[in-house]
Write a protein that holds these residues in place. Structure first.
Motif, PDB file in Angstrom:
ATOM      1  N   GLU A  46      91.118  60.593   8.997  1.00 55.75           N
ATOM      2  CA  GLU A  46      90.349  59.668   8.749  1.00 55.75           C
ATOM      3  C   GLU A  46      89.845  59.451   7.126  1.00 55.75           C
ATOM      4  O   GLU A  46      89.989  60.350   6.373  1.00 55.75           O
ATOM      5  CB  GLU A  46      88.797  60.129   9.153  1.00 55.75           C
ATOM      6  N   VAL A  48      88.209  58.988   3.566  1.00 57.53           N
ATOM      7  CA  VAL A  48      86.990  59.460   3.022  1.00 57.53           C
ATOM      8  C   VAL A  48      86.561  58.558   1.934  1.00 57.53           C
ATOM      9  O   VAL A  48      85.305  58.141   1.888  1.00 57.53           O
ATOM     10  CB  VAL A  48      87.246  60.880   2.540  1.00 57.53           C
ATOM     11  N   TYR A  60      83.921  54.202  -0.120  1.00 52.62           N
ATOM     12  CA  TYR A  60      83.673  55.548   0.663  1.00 52.62           C
ATOM     13  C   TYR A  60      83.317  55.217   2.021  1.00 52.62           C
ATOM     14  O   TYR A  60      82.935  54.238   2.449  1.00 52.62           O
ATOM     15  CB  TYR A  60      82.112  56.029   0.058  1.00 52.62           C
ATOM     16  N   ALA A  61      83.612  56.117   2.825  1.00 55.38           N
ATOM     17  CA  ALA A  61      83.387  56.054   4.491  1.00 55.38           C
ATOM     18  C   ALA A  61      81.975  56.153   4.572  1.00 55.38           C
ATOM     19  O   ALA A  61      81.246  56.687   3.811  1.00 55.38           O
ATOM     20  CB  ALA A  61      84.149  57.253   5.147  1.00 55.38           C
ATOM     21  N   ASP A  62      81.268  55.543   5.441  1.00 51.63           N
ATOM     22  CA  ASP A  62      79.857  55.558   5.722  1.00 51.63           C
ATOM     23  C   ASP A  62      79.316  56.854   5.775  1.00 51.63           C
ATOM     24  O   ASP A  62      78.437  57.384   5.363  1.00 51.63           O
ATOM     25  CB  ASP A  62      79.199  54.804   7.102  1.00 51.63           C
ATOM     26  N   SER A  63      80.103  57.869   6.222  1.00 47.76           N
ATOM     27  CA  SER A  63      79.873  59.036   6.762  1.00 47.76           C
ATOM     28  C   SER A  63      79.660  60.235   5.347  1.00 47.76           C
ATOM     29  O   SER A  63      78.865  61.087   5.240  1.00 47.76           O
ATOM     30  CB  SER A  63      80.782  59.952   7.702  1.00 47.76           C
ATOM     31  N   VAL A  64      80.207  59.628   4.385  1.00 46.16           N
ATOM     32  CA  VAL A  64      80.183  60.534   2.875  1.00 46.16           C
ATOM     33  C   VAL A  64      79.236  59.545   2.173  1.00 46.16           C
ATOM     34  O   VAL A  64      79.286  60.181   0.745  1.00 46.16           O
ATOM     35  CB  VAL A  64      81.422  60.915   2.617  1.00 46.16           C
ATOM     36  N   LYS A  65      79.149  58.595   2.112  1.00 42.02           N
ATOM     37  CA  LYS A  65      78.431  57.587   1.206  1.00 42.02           C
ATOM     38  C   LYS A  65      77.069  58.296   0.618  1.00 42.02           C
ATOM     39  O   LYS A  65      76.144  58.573   1.541  1.00 42.02           O
ATOM     40  CB  LYS A  65      78.384  55.995   1.721  1.00 42.02           C
ATOM     41  N   ARG A  67      76.720  60.895  -0.654  1.00 37.18           N
ATOM     42  CA  ARG A  67      77.029  62.428  -1.080  1.00 37.18           C
ATOM     43  C   ARG A  67      78.383  62.752  -1.848  1.00 37.18           C
ATOM     44  O   ARG A  67      78.337  64.030  -2.203  1.00 37.18           O
ATOM     45  CB  ARG A  67      77.212  63.252   0.376  1.00 37.18           C
ATOM     46  N   LYS A  87      77.877  69.122   5.020  1.00 33.35           N
ATOM     47  CA  LYS A  87      77.433  69.287   6.576  1.00 33.35           C
ATOM     48  C   LYS A  87      78.668  69.901   7.087  1.00 33.35           C
ATOM     49  O   LYS A  87      79.830  69.977   6.761  1.00 33.35           O
ATOM     50  CB  LYS A  87      77.259  67.993   7.071  1.00 33.35           C
ATOM     51  N   GLU A  89      80.122  69.319   9.807  1.00 36.24           N
ATOM     52  CA  GLU A  89      80.923  68.110  10.210  1.00 36.24           C
ATOM     53  C   GLU A  89      81.989  67.606   9.244  1.00 36.24           C
ATOM     54  O   GLU A  89      82.738  66.781   9.454  1.00 36.24           O
ATOM     55  CB  GLU A  89      80.176  66.721  10.862  1.00 36.24           C
ATOM     56  N   ASP A  90      81.653  67.973   7.951  1.00 37.36           N
ATOM     57  CA  ASP A  90      82.903  67.594   6.718  1.00 37.36           C
ATOM     58  C   ASP A  90      83.917  68.694   6.754  1.00 37.36           C
ATOM     59  O   ASP A  90      84.642  68.605   6.002  1.00 37.36           O
ATOM     60  CB  ASP A  90      82.083  67.870   5.539  1.00 37.36           C
TER      61      ASP A  90
END
Length: 122
Positions: A46, A48, A60-65, A67, A87, A89-90
């Protein structure tokens, strides 16, 4: 093609920080957009983050924006990914990749590193 070597992965507790680096060989590094992708066990690779050749554009992917921060130093042929507030999940193998333009699709990148493991414990 540019040769890429990642470093800086490791084990960190949730909420902690880590910076991974990607060193490139070759005089054409500054002409490449550089991306970071990750792959967790049993999951697809995926997107990043990605940075343009000049560093002027980042995505950035929304999941890491908010951070993670991507940056590059063309004088050192190196791209970085600063990861904060990590996290569980990272947790994944993180790969850097070089391509002709910023993209969030791995297929647009022709040069890949071997990956570095990032593990976030809860």
């Amino acid at each position: 093609q540019v040769q890429l070597v990642e470093s800086g992965g490791g084990l960190v507790q949730a909420g902690g920080s880590l910076r991974v680096s990607c060193a490139a060989s070759g005089r054409t590094f500054s002409s490449y957009a550089m991306g970071w992708f990750r792959q967790a066990p049993g999951k697809e690779r995926e997107f990043v983050s990605v940075i343009s050749w000049s560093g002027g554009s980042t995505y950035y992917a929304d999941s890491v924006k908010g951070r993670f921060t991507i940056s590059r130093d063309n004088a050192k042929n190196t791209v970085y990914l600063q990861m904060n507030s990590l996290k569980p999940e990272d947790t994944a193998v993180y790969y850097c990749a070089g391509g002709p333009r910023p993209s969030n699709w791995w297929g647009d990148f022709g040069s890949w590193g071997q990956g570095t493991q990032v593990t976030v414990s809860s």
